[in-house]
Design an enzyme around this catalytic site. Sequence first.
Site, mmCIF file in Angstrom:
data_model
loop_
_atom_site.group_PDB
_atom_site.id
_atom_site.type_symbol
_atom_site.label_atom_id
_atom_site.label_comp_id
_atom_site.label_asym_id
_atom_site.label_seq_id
_atom_site.Cartn_x
_atom_site.Cartn_y
_atom_site.Cartn_z
ATOM 1 N N ALA A 75 0.859 -1.190 0.000
ATOM 2 C CA ALA A 75 0.000 0.000 0.000
ATOM 3 C C ALA A 75 0.893 1.237 0.000
ATOM 4 C CB ALA A 75 -0.891 -0.013 1.232
ATOM 5 N N GLY A 114 0.741 -4.973 1.158
ATOM 6 C CA GLY A 114 -0.434 -5.082 0.288
ATOM 7 C C GLY A 114 -0.106 -5.782 -1.017
ATOM 8 N N GLU A 169 -0.393 -9.311 -0.246
ATOM 9 C CA GLU A 169 -1.822 -9.599 -0.028
ATOM 10 C C GLU A 169 -2.543 -9.731 -1.376
ATOM 11 O OE1 GLU A 169 -3.289 -7.818 4.030
ATOM 12 O OE2 GLU A 169 -2.296 -6.251 2.894
ATOM 13 N N GLU A 185 4.285 -4.872 7.436
ATOM 14 C CA GLU A 185 3.468 -3.820 8.036
ATOM 15 C C GLU A 185 3.807 -3.568 9.495
ATOM 16 O OE1 GLU A 185 2.465 -6.121 5.969
ATOM 17 O OE2 GLU A 185 0.930 -5.349 4.614
HETATM 18 C C1 LIG Z 1 -5.107 4.094 3.468
HETATM 19 C C2 LIG Z 1 -4.761 2.774 2.810
HETATM 20 C C3 LIG Z 1 -5.062 1.551 3.703
HETATM 21 C C4 LIG Z 1 -4.547 0.272 3.104
HETATM 22 C C5 LIG Z 1 -4.798 -0.879 4.007
HETATM 23 C C6 LIG Z 1 -4.043 -2.097 3.632
HETATM 24 C C7 LIG Z 1 -2.737 -2.123 4.308
HETATM 25 C C8 LIG Z 1 -1.660 -2.495 3.704
HETATM 26 C C9 LIG Z 1 -0.414 -2.225 4.397
HETATM 27 C C10 LIG Z 1 0.791 -2.056 3.511
HETATM 28 O O1 LIG Z 1 0.931 -2.566 2.439
HETATM 29 S S1 LIG Z 1 1.910 -1.040 4.203
HETATM 30 C C11 LIG Z 1 3.256 -1.074 3.085
HETATM 31 C C12 LIG Z 1 4.026 -2.323 3.223
HETATM 32 N N1 LIG Z 1 5.198 -2.248 2.385
HETATM 33 C C13 LIG Z 1 6.387 -1.941 2.860
HETATM 34 O O2 LIG Z 1 6.594 -1.741 4.023
HETATM 35 C C14 LIG Z 1 7.497 -1.865 1.842
HETATM 36 C C15 LIG Z 1 8.244 -0.585 2.020
HETATM 37 N N2 LIG Z 1 9.255 -0.415 1.012
HETATM 38 C C16 LIG Z 1 10.425 -1.056 1.027
HETATM 39 O O3 LIG Z 1 10.703 -1.922 1.824
HETATM 40 C C17 LIG Z 1 11.432 -0.655 -0.005
HETATM 41 O O4 LIG Z 1 11.136 0.644 -0.399
HETATM 42 C C18 LIG Z 1 11.434 -1.573 -1.246
HETATM 43 C C19 LIG Z 1 10.050 -1.739 -1.828
HETATM 44 C C20 LIG Z 1 12.021 -2.948 -0.868
HETATM 45 C C21 LIG Z 1 12.349 -0.934 -2.342
HETATM 46 O O5 LIG Z 1 13.629 -0.702 -1.780
HETATM 47 P P1 LIG Z 1 14.697 0.190 -2.573
HETATM 48 O O6 LIG Z 1 15.913 0.220 -1.738
HETATM 49 O O7 LIG Z 1 14.808 -0.292 -3.949
HETATM 50 O O8 LIG Z 1 14.068 1.630 -2.697
HETATM 51 P P2 LIG Z 1 13.688 2.683 -1.568
HETATM 52 O O9 LIG Z 1 14.698 3.751 -1.568
HETATM 53 O O10 LIG Z 1 13.401 2.016 -0.299
HETATM 54 O O11 LIG Z 1 12.306 3.229 -2.120
HETATM 55 C C22 LIG Z 1 12.253 3.978 -3.337
HETATM 56 C C23 LIG Z 1 11.190 5.032 -3.201
HETATM 57 O O12 LIG Z 1 9.933 4.383 -3.078
HETATM 58 C C24 LIG Z 1 9.257 4.846 -1.923
HETATM 59 N N3 LIG Z 1 8.454 3.715 -1.410
HETATM 60 C C25 LIG Z 1 8.850 2.478 -1.166
HETATM 61 N N4 LIG Z 1 7.833 1.718 -0.760
HETATM 62 C C26 LIG Z 1 6.755 2.516 -0.761
HETATM 63 C C27 LIG Z 1 5.396 2.308 -0.432
HETATM 64 N N5 LIG Z 1 4.914 1.116 -0.042
HETATM 65 N N6 LIG Z 1 4.577 3.362 -0.511
HETATM 66 C C28 LIG Z 1 5.015 4.574 -0.925
HETATM 67 N N7 LIG Z 1 6.305 4.833 -1.258
HETATM 68 C C29 LIG Z 1 7.151 3.806 -1.172
HETATM 69 C C30 LIG Z 1 10.361 5.249 -0.975
HETATM 70 O O13 LIG Z 1 9.880 6.139 -0.020
HETATM 71 C C31 LIG Z 1 11.357 5.859 -1.935
HETATM 72 O O14 LIG Z 1 10.868 7.160 -2.201
HETATM 73 P P3 LIG Z 1 11.878 8.360 -2.429
HETATM 74 O O15 LIG Z 1 10.996 9.537 -2.583
HETATM 75 O O16 LIG Z 1 12.665 8.024 -3.642
HETATM 76 O O17 LIG Z 1 12.739 8.422 -1.216
#
Ligand SMILES: CCCCCC/C=C/CC(=O)SCCNC(=O)CCNC(=O)[C@H](O)C(C)(C)COP(=O)(O)OP(=O)(O)OC[C@H]1O[C@@H](n2cnc3c(N)ncnc32)[C@H](O)[C@@H]1OP(=O)(O)O
Length: 723
Positions: free
Chosen positions: A61, A106, A109, A129
């Site tokens: 997400a 997500g 999921e 999460e």
């Molecule tokens: C209101 C909605 C309710 C929804 C309810 C359902 C709930 C679902 C819960 C979730 O899904 S929470 C999210 C779970 N996912 C994560 O925790 C993954 C987080 N991301 C990572 O671990 C890493 O970013 C990665 C995907 C493994 C990629 O790693 P990498 O080293 O290649 O790049 P980064 O420098 O970390 O990220 C690049 C860039 O992308 C942004 N970013 C990463 N993940 C997300 C995300 N899930 N959402 C938004 N943005 C994300 C990160 O902030 C970087 O941004 P920047 O601006 O370039 O710094």
Amino acid sequence: MAQYSRVRGSVALLRLTNPPVNALSAAVSRDLERAVRSACADSAVRVLVLRGHGGTFCGGADIRELAGLVDVPFRVGVSSLVALVDAVEAAEKPVVAAIEGVALGGGLELALGCHFRIAHGQARLGLPEVTLGLLPAAGGTQRLPRLVGFPAALELVATGRDVSAEEALALGLVDHVTDGDVEEAAVEFARRVADEPLASRRLSTRPPPRPADLDTLLQVALERAQRRARGALAPVACVQAVRAAATLPFTQGLQLEQELMAALLPSNQARAMQYCFFAQRIVGKWSLPGGANWRNSPARAVSRAAVIGLGTMGRGIAVSLVRAGIPVVAMETDEKQLRVVTAMLEREAAKQRRSPDSYLQLVQFTLERRDLGDADLVVEAVFEDLALKKRLFAELSSSCRPDTLLCSNTSALDVDALAAATRRPELVVGMHFFAPAHVMKLLEVVCGARSSPVAVATAMQLGKRLGKVSVAVANCPGFAGNRMLKPYVEQASFLLEEGATPQQVDAVLEDFGFAMGVFRMSDLSGLDVGWRVREEAGLAGPTVPPGESARRRHGCRYSPLADLLCEHGRLGQKTGRGWYLYEGPGGRAATPDPWLHDFLDQYRRRHGLRPRRIDQQEVLERCLYALANEGFRILEEGVAAGPEDIDTIYVLGYGWPAHRGGPMYHVAAVGLPAVLSRLEHFRRLHPDVPQLRPSALLRHLVAEGSPPISRWRELLKGLRSQL
Ligand SMILES: CCCCCC/C=C/CC(=O)SCCNC(=O)CCNC(=O)[C@H](O)C(C)(C)COP(=O)(O)OP(=O)(O)OC[C@H]1O[C@@H](n2cnc3c(N)ncnc32)[C@H](O)[C@@H]1OP(=O)(O)O
């Protein structure tokens, strides 16, 4: 954002597109749901393959929406993602997830909603999460145990650990792993299963497995979650949600999952942990005063490294390098250390399911400095002695290739002095790893006054390649992390003088969420480490000027308690006694020591100190505010670029609880005016303790109306910066 095209006639290929990680914002989820429905309605389509754009399936997400950085109400966000996963699962045509890169949160999921999952061999899958103070709220806590069983589901959901494709296959999380083109493999697979009945593939309709020892499993998982992160809400909620999969029908389990999520999402803990997530990304965007920065300064390739000294730190560094596939020349005279590092590499290889040889062949042990000549980068990890390190840097400067980067793993010494000992000061930086270096995720990259952009860029990039978060800091005694530790440790010692006990202070800090209180931590690292530093600084031992009183140094209050313990041979766990008593040398279980309590009584009597009752609030405020106050000074001087850098250092390097955000986040959350007023109060009571004098930056921020922490970085740019 989501399109579908037909391939091989009857296969609809859906591509989720939201760079950089294909995050599922509410809008993207809705778009993808529409695309799934259209593909299902297309009579030419028999089977669907879902993949992500740009080499990754989906990073989950959109965390910016969850953190409230983008305005989407929770219900809208959840319902879009839940509706998407439900629509995928309910599809009457098979849907195959083609997973490469990551399927996280997500994203996983969504894959669990698909009827089949194919993964690339390098893919990582997980539900992280909990590390954001949340739980998987799009059915993950209900579907995962139905697919992989309760023991694995409890572990994965409550820890947030991600798994390799190979492990996912062993768990039954994916149906097939390929090292070739994942789309190709998924399309092939899809054509084979196009006519398979789907009922048993819909996880929501599967009865959950019921192991006989389910109650014990749940109880153990709950206790583990509580122990692992004291006071953290999310791990407990994760266990509760997975438990619901065992006790409730799917739809009711889903409802509980969402209720738990609705309670977590607005919590201070979730906000703090999401702040940590973004902080860890902000710190990668470093800059130097001359204008060089992460965008305009390419790192140099490191295809061969050298490590000098295979003590505790050097060993961990060598293992980290090898694990990242970098050949290492390791220089060490003590054969015992070679055996230790070999055993570590064998253990690591087994953990990564690699052959021992695949790691061992990457290391060459040597006694000869000339063997280092070919390295792109040398990390020095010898004894913490400035004269010794300077000599070594001077020698390296003559024996290594002229373009070799010379890095020091010093935890506090002057990087500029090391640079000055070489003929290439621009290629010298500090790379301060944290013990154990192959485990801890933090790397402080210490930029000397003459470090070049390429040196900084290379060290920062190498940290990332080793799986660490690199934080650039300027050179000063103790850099950012250890410099802030000093006032924290000092306050703890003063509290003992005033009547507290080590276990009382530690209990307060551990209740706050630290994995270990300050005294247990000091016993673990060894009291002699700080003793040596104090001796070098003229605060302890023979270098103290004659006539200096025991409890004063340079006109300020000083506590010699730790020095006295060292003089008694109580160096911590290694000698079986320190602030606590252990089973024996090397023991781990700390018990209060009556000897120490007598010693403290005698000490107080000798110095005319009347013990008083000290409450928890005072322990917490004096230790934590003194530490954060030093953090403000560090920001003021430009040693760190922003509060995010300090908080990342403390969360990843010093066991600060992530659900409290970090020291700067914590004081911002408490309220800067309140923190200022408590520091002023303690300063009045202890006028001879300079660390309690509120920093100019804290005063400035309060005078400016306490701007939110997200604005500090920008405000600091107007101040003097070394970064
Ligand atoms: C209101 C909605 C309710 C929804 C309810 C359902 C709930 C679902 C819960 C979730 O899904 S929470 C999210 C779970 N996912 C994560 O925790 C993954 C987080 N991301 C990572 O671990 C890493 O970013 C990665 C995907 C493994 C990629 O790693 P990498 O080293 O290649 O790049 P980064 O420098 O970390 O990220 C690049 C860039 O992308 C942004 N970013 C990463 N993940 C997300 C995300 N899930 N959402 C938004 N943005 C994300 C990160 O902030 C970087 O941004 P920047 O601006 O370039 O710094």
